[in-house]
Design an enzyme around this catalytic site. Structure first.
Site, PDB file in Angstrom:
ATOM      1  N   ASN A   1      -5.929  -3.057   4.975  1.00  0.00           N
ATOM      2  CA  ASN A   1      -5.621  -4.289   5.717  1.00  0.00           C
ATOM      3  C   ASN A   1      -6.868  -4.823   6.415  1.00  0.00           C
ATOM      4  O   ASN A   1      -7.578  -4.078   7.073  1.00  0.00           O
ATOM      5  CB  ASN A   1      -4.563  -4.014   6.777  1.00  0.00           C
ATOM      6  CG  ASN A   1      -3.459  -3.143   6.269  1.00  0.00           C
ATOM      7  OD1 ASN A   1      -2.776  -3.520   5.345  1.00  0.00           O
ATOM      8  ND2 ASN A   1      -3.322  -1.959   6.829  1.00  0.00           N
TER       9      ASN A   1
ATOM     10  N   GLY B   1      -2.632   7.338   0.841  1.00  0.00           N
ATOM     11  CA  GLY B   1      -3.780   7.882   1.574  1.00  0.00           C
ATOM     12  C   GLY B   1      -4.274   6.925   2.645  1.00  0.00           C
ATOM     13  O   GLY B   1      -4.470   7.304   3.801  1.00  0.00           O
ATOM     14  N   ALA B   2      -4.456   5.671   2.248  1.00  0.00           N
ATOM     15  CA  ALA B   2      -5.004   4.701   3.175  1.00  0.00           C
ATOM     16  C   ALA B   2      -4.803   3.293   2.643  1.00  0.00           C
ATOM     17  O   ALA B   2      -4.568   3.116   1.445  1.00  0.00           O
ATOM     18  CB  ALA B   2      -6.497   4.951   3.373  1.00  0.00           C
TER      19      ALA B   2
ATOM     20  N   GLU C   1      -9.525  -2.197  -6.983  1.00  0.00           N
ATOM     21  CA  GLU C   1      -9.438  -0.734  -6.888  1.00  0.00           C
ATOM     22  C   GLU C   1     -10.598  -0.042  -7.621  1.00  0.00           C
ATOM     23  O   GLU C   1     -11.147   0.941  -7.138  1.00  0.00           O
ATOM     24  CB  GLU C   1      -8.083  -0.234  -7.402  1.00  0.00           C
ATOM     25  CG  GLU C   1      -6.891  -0.662  -6.540  1.00  0.00           C
ATOM     26  CD  GLU C   1      -7.025  -0.298  -5.060  1.00  0.00           C
ATOM     27  OE1 GLU C   1      -7.879   0.540  -4.713  1.00  0.00           O
ATOM     28  OE2 GLU C   1      -6.292  -0.876  -4.240  1.00  0.00           O
TER      29      GLU C   1
ATOM     30  N   GLU D   1     -11.911   2.148   1.591  1.00  0.00           N
ATOM     31  CA  GLU D   1     -11.169   1.074   2.277  1.00  0.00           C
ATOM     32  C   GLU D   1     -12.125   0.024   2.842  1.00  0.00           C
ATOM     33  O   GLU D   1     -11.816  -1.163   2.836  1.00  0.00           O
ATOM     34  CB  GLU D   1     -10.286   1.641   3.396  1.00  0.00           C
ATOM     35  CG  GLU D   1      -9.285   2.720   2.953  1.00  0.00           C
ATOM     36  CD  GLU D   1      -8.487   2.377   1.719  1.00  0.00           C
ATOM     37  OE1 GLU D   1      -8.266   1.169   1.462  1.00  0.00           O
ATOM     38  OE2 GLU D   1      -8.089   3.302   0.982  1.00  0.00           O
TER      39      GLU D   1
HETATM   40  N1  BES Z   1      -5.085  -0.456  -1.788  1.00  0.00           N
HETATM   41  C1  BES Z   1      -4.857   0.938  -1.821  1.00  0.00           C
HETATM   42  C2  BES Z   1      -3.566   1.320  -1.191  1.00  0.00           C
HETATM   43  C3  BES Z   1      -2.356   1.314  -2.088  1.00  0.00           C
HETATM   44  C4  BES Z   1      -2.202   2.281  -3.057  1.00  0.00           C
HETATM   45  C5  BES Z   1      -1.344   0.395  -1.901  1.00  0.00           C
HETATM   46  C6  BES Z   1      -1.071   2.297  -3.847  1.00  0.00           C
HETATM   47  C7  BES Z   1      -0.218   0.401  -2.679  1.00  0.00           C
HETATM   48  C8  BES Z   1      -0.081   1.357  -3.669  1.00  0.00           C
HETATM   49  C9  BES Z   1      -5.948   1.705  -1.074  1.00  0.00           C
HETATM   50  O1  BES Z   1      -7.158   1.052  -1.016  1.00  0.00           O
HETATM   51  C10 BES Z   1      -6.178   2.967  -1.835  1.00  0.00           C
HETATM   52  O2  BES Z   1      -6.661   2.894  -2.924  1.00  0.00           O
HETATM   53  N2  BES Z   1      -5.811   4.110  -1.258  1.00  0.00           N
HETATM   54  C11 BES Z   1      -5.932   5.388  -1.923  1.00  0.00           C
HETATM   55  C12 BES Z   1      -7.038   6.195  -1.335  1.00  0.00           C
HETATM   56  C13 BES Z   1      -8.362   5.933  -1.972  1.00  0.00           C
HETATM   57  C14 BES Z   1      -9.466   6.730  -1.333  1.00  0.00           C
HETATM   58  C15 BES Z   1      -8.364   6.223  -3.447  1.00  0.00           C
HETATM   59  C16 BES Z   1      -4.653   6.146  -1.739  1.00  0.00           C
HETATM   60  O3  BES Z   1      -3.912   5.840  -0.811  1.00  0.00           O
HETATM   61  O4  BES Z   1      -4.380   7.040  -2.525  1.00  0.00           O
HETATM   62 ZN    ZN Z   2      -8.071   0.951  -2.853  1.00  0.00          ZN
END
Ligand code: BES
Ligand code: ZN
Length: 922
Positions: free
Chosen positions: A303, A299-300, A358, A336
């Site tokens: 960085n 999703g996001a 997280e 984020e």
């Molecule tokens: N740090 C994570 C991105 C990530 C997720 C990197 C899995 C590697 C593996 C990011 O902050 C994140 O949690 N993204 C979520 C969206 C969020 C609103 C829950 C995602 O991409 O699902």
């Molecule tokens: Zn996250």
């Protein structure tokens, strides 16, 4: 487990020293990077040759004497003839060199054996020259594309995605979160492109030899972990939206979507500012860029200073995005940006404590969105959704603790799950509620200040919070946060508290045990004990606003649960409720009389006297207990029946989440007729109340009523309630008869998902083609996602087969990142399920290569519909035969099998009693 781990560590260290055959998943600790100088030249002009080349200079401090430099590198071609190594501390520089190199592909190690020993206390400079393909795998440094609608040509951009372990695909580095260092980055690219990275541009220069190429040099960053490094070369447009006295803020997208950046451009800086106030710490970088990418794996990604998103998670179109889309993207942006502190400023020592960032980002995002959009009331909904998610996932034996040892990259990747996110968030909310706002916030502030630019583990957080809580008198002085919270973060699962009242003595005795969905397992074998904050109220007080604990269930020093009696309860004609506003993640079961009293109130005019979150709680609890046999379905349906009066979102969310699971099983059985009738009966009043599927959205004051309507209409059309289906078809017909359907769409945005799905389900091949054409022409990612999901609603077998093939077609008319939406859409319907299952099983090797990160996402919708022993065996054999494809999804496989098993148990135990309870309630 700890001893085993220690043994493995020692063994590996021994092996490392013995014969250099170092085969442990962590880097050796003799060295640490002090600074990176990274130069990357990106070639995006020639579609036959998408490549990047680069050099990295790493200043390395030796902490112990060592004969080798071990770092991470994966799929990079390193030109070893150009490798240099020298000592730069002490008097002048002293040349060293490399005698030989090796790789350890298990752990992506690149090992340089040095000519002379590196000596503790000295600093060395290692320079490596490398190159690689700018891949299409959505990780490392990769390429993404979009179509320029005016010239009708494909445009290419380059972007990074590193978390958790892909920086090593882009440059050789010490790719572990504990190795923080400043990065000085310079990007070389054609002058028609813009270059972005974590920091602002320092200067640009012409390239020495390549015509029309320039070097964009960025300011040196603050110390940071490798997984947070980011850069991009693109031709995007941007929207500046810096607030007065605020951090420089810009939002980027492909030029044709720049209008869709307005919302995030406005929302982002507001949230950033809110966090600065909430945490009492300024955002430390000079700027934030947020960028929407056409192809993105997740999703996001947070960085530092350059936050990357999928288009659905950043772009908003008032004409095409629903309120749900808008809220989800707000939540993502808030998540984020929360990471900029929790994760980026203070980083976990190792992935064991992934939840420290997280869980926090998930929790803090609910506060951020609630603050900016109080009219959405989204805080309550988010908290409830998180709890509902973990009550399900964490009731499985195959679940795991929030904080746990992890090693291999695949295991790290699997840790990005409901336990780190939703359970992490729920235990933080619990702490916030039992400590109160002041001590929670001051504890966080001192934690963030103490560990800024450093790494932390959960004990560090516990310490800061205990200090703050004791200082403010928010926690009894003989309690400490570590004792309480370790019981939640180091143990798998959550408790069920059994409340047995003595109606004459006006007391209740409480007992706790782990709640397990799998009833083949004995619960008493499990000796877990949780420190449980007990908030409660009763029929007379109805004091649901007080979420502070009035008592605690404690554990002995040996970790045994201590009995607890609550006194001064009301008389026999009044209910009590524990866990006001579901402040903690536990379930509560009562004796029969208390349930009866609660059911009576729910089914009376007075049902609103029970707090809305607790109404949702009662539904979820009683349906779980019925599933596992602690309650009869008759009692459970007695509770559910009250929904005929219910007009609020949360109880409906709770009920429909549960009914969905029953639906997936029962719809394949002869008694589905009763279920259908029952659902129709309870849904009709709220459907009528909301004016059905009619476009009344502009007159709805309460925003959560919009979400309720979206949800109820979806069920109503599935169950053919009232005029839902004919009305949906009429909307679709109107759309089809528009002269320019891509510009003008008469279907109300917030019911488009249902209207499209219903029309594809009941419609013709032409209806399908019409929607597919809209998919291809749409410029809005949210609309595209809605369409992809609807296209799976067809009941034509051949259309579904063709759709499945399209989903995994290498031509990518459906982008790889979206294949799971399309697959899930087919797999979750009655007709599509069997086709999707067969397709998946027949093509698993291909699919796992096509989309290897998301393999468990493809099993998710399948497992819920399997409920016979025979099919269980089939899945078991399938997973066994395909273990190579599932080698990175071991936890997902265990979970799927356990879910299937619990479905089998449900069918055997509950099918008959459930059917007869339904009949009695029609
Ligand atoms: N740090 C994570 C991105 C990530 C997720 C990197 C899995 C590697 C593996 C990011 O902050 C994140 O949690 N993204 C979520 C969206 C969020 C609103 C829950 C995602 O991409 O699902
Ligand atoms: Zn996250």
């Amino acid at each position: 487990m700890k001893w085993l781990l220690l043994f493995v560590v020692l063994l590996s260290l021994y092996l490392a020293n013995a014969d250099l055959n170092y085969n442990y998943y962590r880097l050796p600790t003799a060295l640490r990077p002090q600074k990176y100088n990274l130069r990357i030249l990106t070639h995006l002009e020639n579609p036959k040759e998408f490549r990047f080349s680069g050099s990295v200079k790493i200043l390395i401090e030796a902490l112990q004497d060592t004969n080798n430099i071990t770092l991470h590198s994966k799929d990079l071609t390193i030109d070893e003839s150009q490798t240099t190594l020298r000592q730069i501390s002490g008097n002048g520089t002293i040349d060293n060199c490399v005698t030989s190199t090796e790789v350890n592909p298990n752990h992506d190690f690149y090992i340089l054996n040095t000519c002379q020993q590196l000596l503790a206390g000295h600093v060395y400079e290692l320079k490596l020259i490398f190159s690689a393909e700018l891949n299409k795998q959505l990780e490392g440094y990769y390429r993404s594309s979009y179509t320029d609608p005016v010239a009708n040509v494909t445009k290419w951009i380059a972007i990074t995605h590193f978390e958790p372990a892909s920086a090593r695909l882009a440059f050789p580095c010490f790719d572990e979160p504990g190795y923080k260092a400043p990065f000085a980055i310079t990007l070389g690219h054609h002058r028609k492109f813009t270059a972005l990275s974590n920091m602002p541009v320092k200067e640009t220069k012409s390239h020495e030899s390549l015509p029309d190429y320039i070097w964009t040099e960025f300011q040196e960053s603050l110390p940071m972990s490798t997984y947070l490094v980011a850069y991009s070369v693109n031709d995007f447009s941007h929207k500046p939206s810096t607030l007065p006295n605020g951090t420089l803020f810009r939002t980027w997208s492909r030029p044709n979507a720049i209008d869709q950046c307005d919302y995030a451009a406005e929302f982002g800086p507001k949230v950033l500012k809110y966090y600065e106030e909430l945490f009492g710490i300024r955002f430390p970088l000079p700027k934030v860029d947020q960028i929407a990418l056409p192809d993105f794996k997740i999703g996001a990604m947070e960085n530092w200073g350059l936050v990357t998103y999928r288009e659905t998670d950043l772009l908003y179109s008032a004409e095409f995005s629903s309120l749900k889309d808008k809220q989800e993207l707000s939540d993502t942006v808030a998540h984020e940006l929360a990471h900029q502190w929790f994760g980026n400023l203070v980083t976990m020592k190792w992935w064991t404590d992934l939840w420290l960032k997280e869980g926090f980002a998930t929790y803090v995002a609910t506060l951020g969105v609630d603050y900016i959009h109080p009219e959405w009331h989204s805080g309550k909904l988010e908290s409830l959704s998180n709890l509902l998610a973990i009550f399900r996932k964490d009731s499985l034996k195959s679940s795991h603790p929030i904080s746990r040892p992890v090693g291999m990259v695949s295991q790290i990747t699997e840790s990005f799950d409901e336990i780190s996110y939703e359970k992490g968030s729920s235990v933080l909310r619990m702490m916030h509620l039992f400590l109160g706002d002041e001590s929670f916030r001051s504890g966080l502030k001192s934690y963030l200040e103490r560990y800024s630019y450093k790494n932390a583990e959960q004990d560090n957080l516990w310490e800061s919070l205990t200090e703050a809580a004791h200082k403010a008198g928010a926690l009894p002085s003989n309690y400490d946060i570590k004792t309480i919270m370790d019981s939640w973060t180091l143990q798998t699962g959550y408790p069920i508290v059994n409340v047995t009242r003595d109606y004459t003595a006006r007391t209740a005795s409480l007992r706790q045990e782990r709640y397990l969905l799998n009833t083949n397992l004995s619960r008493t074998d499990h000796k877990e004990c949780w420190w449980i904050p007990l908030s409660f109220t009763n029929q007379e007080e109805k004091d649901f606003n007080n979420t502070a604990p009035k008592a605690w269930m404690e554990c002995s020093n040996g970790g045994k649960s201590l009995p607890k009696t609550i006194e001064d309860l009301p008389g026999p004609d009044q209910w009590v409720i524990f866990n006001t506003q579901l402040s903690s993640p536990y379930k509560v079961n009562y004796d029969a009389r208390n349930w009866k009293l609660l059911t009576e109130t729910l089914n009376s005019e007075d049902f609103r006297s029970i707090h809305v979150i607790n109404r949702a709680q009662l539904i979820d609890d009683v349906l779980f207990f019925a599933w596992t046999g602690e309650q009869d379905y008759e009692i459970a349906l007695g509770v559910v029946n009250y929904l005929q009066r219910e007009r609020e979102l949360l109880p409906w969310k709770s009920a429909l989440d549960n009914l969905k699971l029953l639906n997936r099983i029962v719809r394949q059985t002869p008694n589905f007729g009763f279920f259908k009738k029952y659902v129709k009966k309870i849904i009709t009043p709220v459907y009528e109340h909301l004016n059905g599927i009619n476009d009344t959205f502009s007159s709805i004051q309460q925003q959560d009523q919009v979400l309720l309507k979206t949800m109820v209409v979806n069920w109503a059309c599935q169950y053919q309630v009232s005029d839902c289906v004919p009305q949906a078809l009429a909307y679709y017909r109107n759309w089809r008869s528009e002269a320019n359907p891509d510009e003008k769409n008469p279907v109300p945005i917030n019911v488009r998902n249902t209207v499209y799905c219903t029309s594809i389900k009941h419609g013709s091949e032409e209806d399908w083609e019409f929607l597919w054409t809209r998919y291809k022409k749409s410029n809005v990612a949210a609309e595209k996602r809605t369409i992809l999901t609807a296209l799976g609603c067809s009941r034509e077998v051949w259309l579904l087969q063709r759709y499945l093939e399209l989903t995994f077609d290498p031509k990518e008319e459906i982008r790889k990142q979206d294949s799971r939406w399309a697959f899930q859409a087919v797999a979750k319907t009655e007709v599509g399920f069997l086709l999707a299952k067969e397709y998946f099983m027949d093509n698993v090797i291909y699919i796992s290569k096509f989309n290897h990160h998301q393999l468990t996402k493809f099993i998710d919708p399948l497992e819920l519909q399997v409920f016979t022993q025979k099919d269980y065996e089939e899945f078991k054999k399938f997973f066994k035969d395909s273990r190579e494809s599932f080698k990175d999804s071991k936890e997902g496989v265990q979970r799927a099998l356990e879910v299937i098993l619990t479905n089998v148990q449900w069918k055997e135990r509950n099918y008959e009693p459930f059917s007869s309870a339904l009949q009695k309630n029609l």
